[in-house]
Motif scaffolding. Sequence first.
Motif, PDB file in Angstrom:
ATOM      1  N   HIS A 152      33.963  34.690  37.664  1.00 30.92           N
ATOM      2  CA  HIS A 152      34.673  33.897  36.360  1.00 30.92           C
ATOM      3  C   HIS A 152      34.165  33.850  34.746  1.00 30.92           C
ATOM      4  N   LYS A 153      32.691  33.230  34.582  1.00 30.40           N
ATOM      5  CA  LYS A 153      32.415  33.081  34.035  1.00 30.40           C
ATOM      6  C   LYS A 153      32.550  34.120  32.622  1.00 30.40           C
ATOM      7  N   PRO A 154      32.475  35.249  32.063  1.00 29.34           N
ATOM      8  CA  PRO A 154      32.238  35.821  31.301  1.00 29.34           C
ATOM      9  C   PRO A 154      33.544  35.866  30.585  1.00 29.34           C
ATOM     10  N   PHE A 155      35.161  35.806  31.216  1.00 21.82           N
ATOM     11  CA  PHE A 155      36.403  35.603  30.871  1.00 21.82           C
ATOM     12  C   PHE A 155      36.742  34.522  30.804  1.00 21.82           C
ATOM     13  N   VAL A 156      36.767  33.392  30.744  1.00 21.38           N
ATOM     14  CA  VAL A 156      36.735  32.339  30.246  1.00 21.38           C
ATOM     15  C   VAL A 156      37.754  31.696  29.498  1.00 21.38           C
ATOM     16  N   PRO A 157      38.912  31.497  28.822  1.00 18.51           N
ATOM     17  CA  PRO A 157      39.298  30.584  29.995  1.00 18.51           C
ATOM     18  C   PRO A 157      40.088  32.025  30.879  1.00 18.51           C
ATOM     19  N   LEU A 158      40.479  31.615  31.987  1.00 12.92           N
ATOM     20  CA  LEU A 158      41.038  32.075  32.996  1.00 12.92           C
ATOM     21  C   LEU A 158      42.679  31.935  33.311  1.00 12.92           C
ATOM     22  N   PRO A 159      43.695  32.106  33.874  1.00  3.17           N
ATOM     23  CA  PRO A 159      44.721  32.294  33.759  1.00  3.17           C
ATOM     24  C   PRO A 159      44.111  30.562  34.686  1.00  3.17           C
ATOM     25  N   VAL A 160      45.315  29.707  34.658  1.00  4.60           N
ATOM     26  CA  VAL A 160      45.548  28.612  35.670  1.00  4.60           C
ATOM     27  C   VAL A 160      46.153  28.842  36.813  1.00  4.60           C
ATOM     28  N   GLY A 161      46.134  28.186  38.125  1.00 12.09           N
ATOM     29  CA  GLY A 161      47.168  28.057  39.228  1.00 12.09           C
ATOM     30  C   GLY A 161      46.081  28.741  40.048  1.00 12.09           C
ATOM     31  N   PHE A 162      44.968  29.192  40.693  1.00 11.08           N
ATOM     32  CA  PHE A 162      44.360  28.995  41.761  1.00 11.08           C
ATOM     33  C   PHE A 162      43.228  28.353  41.399  1.00 11.08           C
ATOM     34  N   ILE A 163      42.990  27.733  43.185  1.00  5.98           N
ATOM     35  CA  ILE A 163      41.822  26.986  43.459  1.00  5.98           C
ATOM     36  C   ILE A 163      41.154  27.723  44.716  1.00  5.98           C
ATOM     37  N   ASN A 164      39.674  28.208  44.455  1.00  2.00           N
ATOM     38  CA  ASN A 164      39.368  28.233  45.042  1.00  2.00           C
ATOM     39  C   ASN A 164      38.702  26.766  46.113  1.00  2.00           C
ATOM     40  N   VAL A 165      38.718  27.306  47.186  1.00  2.00           N
ATOM     41  CA  VAL A 165      37.728  26.115  48.539  1.00  2.00           C
ATOM     42  C   VAL A 165      37.068  26.598  48.818  1.00  2.00           C
ATOM     43  N   GLU A 166      35.802  26.475  50.171  1.00  2.00           N
ATOM     44  CA  GLU A 166      35.416  26.799  50.448  1.00  2.00           C
ATOM     45  C   GLU A 166      35.806  27.640  52.168  1.00  2.00           C
ATOM     46  N   ASN A 167      35.602  28.435  52.544  1.00  2.00           N
ATOM     47  CA  ASN A 167      36.053  28.899  53.621  1.00  2.00           C
ATOM     48  C   ASN A 167      35.688  28.964  54.320  1.00  2.00           C
ATOM     49  N   ASN A 168      36.586  29.190  55.174  1.00  2.00           N
ATOM     50  CA  ASN A 168      36.680  28.542  57.135  1.00  2.00           C
ATOM     51  C   ASN A 168      36.900  27.080  57.164  1.00  2.00           C
ATOM     52  N   ASP A 169      37.308  27.004  56.242  1.00  2.00           N
ATOM     53  CA  ASP A 169      37.375  24.996  56.540  1.00  2.00           C
ATOM     54  C   ASP A 169      38.810  24.561  56.057  1.00  2.00           C
ATOM     55  N   ILE A 170      39.612  24.808  56.804  1.00  2.00           N
ATOM     56  CA  ILE A 170      40.976  23.830  57.094  1.00  2.00           C
ATOM     57  C   ILE A 170      40.931  22.591  56.256  1.00  2.00           C
ATOM     58  N   GLU A 171      40.006  21.770  56.697  1.00  2.00           N
ATOM     59  CA  GLU A 171      39.739  20.542  56.015  1.00  2.00           C
ATOM     60  C   GLU A 171      39.625  20.619  54.249  1.00  2.00           C
ATOM     61  N   ALA A 172      39.110  21.538  53.808  1.00  2.00           N
ATOM     62  CA  ALA A 172      39.207  22.079  52.775  1.00  2.00           C
ATOM     63  C   ALA A 172      40.088  22.531  52.349  1.00  2.00           C
ATOM     64  N   ILE A 173      40.993  22.992  52.661  1.00  2.00           N
ATOM     65  CA  ILE A 173      42.368  23.634  52.229  1.00  2.00           C
ATOM     66  C   ILE A 173      43.337  22.499  52.899  1.00  2.00           C
ATOM     67  N   LYS A 174      43.098  21.772  53.120  1.00  2.00           N
ATOM     68  CA  LYS A 174      44.120  20.691  53.247  1.00  2.00           C
ATOM     69  C   LYS A 174      43.801  19.403  52.264  1.00  2.00           C
ATOM     70  N   ALA A 175      43.293  19.567  51.265  1.00  2.00           N
ATOM     71  CA  ALA A 175      42.377  18.679  50.651  1.00  2.00           C
ATOM     72  C   ALA A 175      42.925  18.912  49.423  1.00  2.00           C
ATOM     73  N   VAL A 176      42.996  19.731  49.231  1.00  2.00           N
ATOM     74  CA  VAL A 176      43.319  20.845  47.758  1.00  2.00           C
ATOM     75  C   VAL A 176      44.922  21.117  47.432  1.00  2.00           C
ATOM     76  N   THR A 177      45.577  20.767  48.516  1.00  2.00           N
ATOM     77  CA  THR A 177      47.228  20.703  48.924  1.00  2.00           C
ATOM     78  C   THR A 177      47.365  19.798  48.128  1.00  2.00           C
TER      79      THR A 177
END
Length: 393
Positions: A152-177
Amino acid sequence: MTDWQEVDSQYYMQTIVRVPVTLVRGEGMRVWDDKGKEYLDCVNGLAVNCLGHCHPVVVNALTEQARTLMQVSLWYYNVPMLKLAELLVKNSCMDRVFICNSGLEANEGAVKLARRYGALNLNDAYEVITTYNSFHGRSLAMTAASGQEKMHKPFVPLPVGFINVENNDIEAIKAVTTEKTCAVMLEPVQAEGGVNIADDDYLQKVRDWCDSRGVLLILDEVQTGVGRLGALFGYQLYGVEPDIMTLAKGMGGGVPVGAVLAKEKAAVFTLGDHNATFGGNPVTNATAYATLKYVIENDIPGNARKMGQYFIEQLQTLKGKYSFITDVRGKGLLLAVEFDDDIADKVVMGCLEKGMLINKLKTNAIRFVPALIINKSEVDKAVKILDEVLSGI
Ligand SMILES: Cc1ncc(COP(=O)(O)O)c(C=O)c1O
């Protein structure tokens, strides 16, 4: 003799530290450099040449089509594109296909599709949830989708609309839905990000959550699809069907081709929404059709499963022998060996010297992604070379 490394340093954009070898020829599991030295190839164009280098089925389809018809516009029907689309649909859980040229292009198409779905069915929802350490490609949008800060760093600002969360963690997905979410996008096994295998029930939990919220599940099978994990598609190993799936890499047996596949309900593109000059290109599509047909008819995923099992067992034996191996992991023929120190470069160079190409996955890990037609003696040879290299470290 031309010094190709010098030509590279003078003329090519320096975006990668290449392994110091110039490859000029390949056959099956082997490649040769410009000095005639032979290597066992466990990098395989980065998980691409699923039938090995220059397999006759691939080469014949490619050359025959090149002599017949190379490129027509998507304004016209063409037979290789439509045969490939039909083959993909008939052998997957998907209903419709759009064929493109690479993994990132397939993922861009998938996200555009999900946004159209969000616009039509979810009150203009447009956000896509992805995971840390995922890798979805190098366009600006896919850079944002890939959950890696260093990308990400070298190319900010990046297109909006993507949220990255912890892998293998359903609660992390639920929290940002939220009401803005239109899709969750995952790799069945995170490949570039470390060969990270999620818990067996993770994909099912994500599927259930997506269903409960009415959002789409996109599986990025660019690396895991077409037999790599020991099934034709990775989702089959988890008993979970995505709404959208992307393919590339192994699909063309070595030529640049990718695809977005969708269930009917998610195939919401209408006239003018998406196209590509080279999408459905007869040469790449005839090659991909012949490759995929051969993969299916000869149970190549079955060989990947068997050889992958044997390979990982042999690597586990090495783990027992060398205490500095901290982990051996993978599925099918997507395998990683991790060390307790940053010795991956040394291991890659040691293997190169002894006649084997392997991929540096991280500073402390290597990856094996050989052709899916690898046999037992080739696995033995790979493990023997690695053993010899590790014994000198
Ligand atoms: C899972 C996954 N998605 C997308 C991509 C990007 O594919 P490409 O390099 O063809 O754009 C890759 C490439 O490594 C990948 O492994």
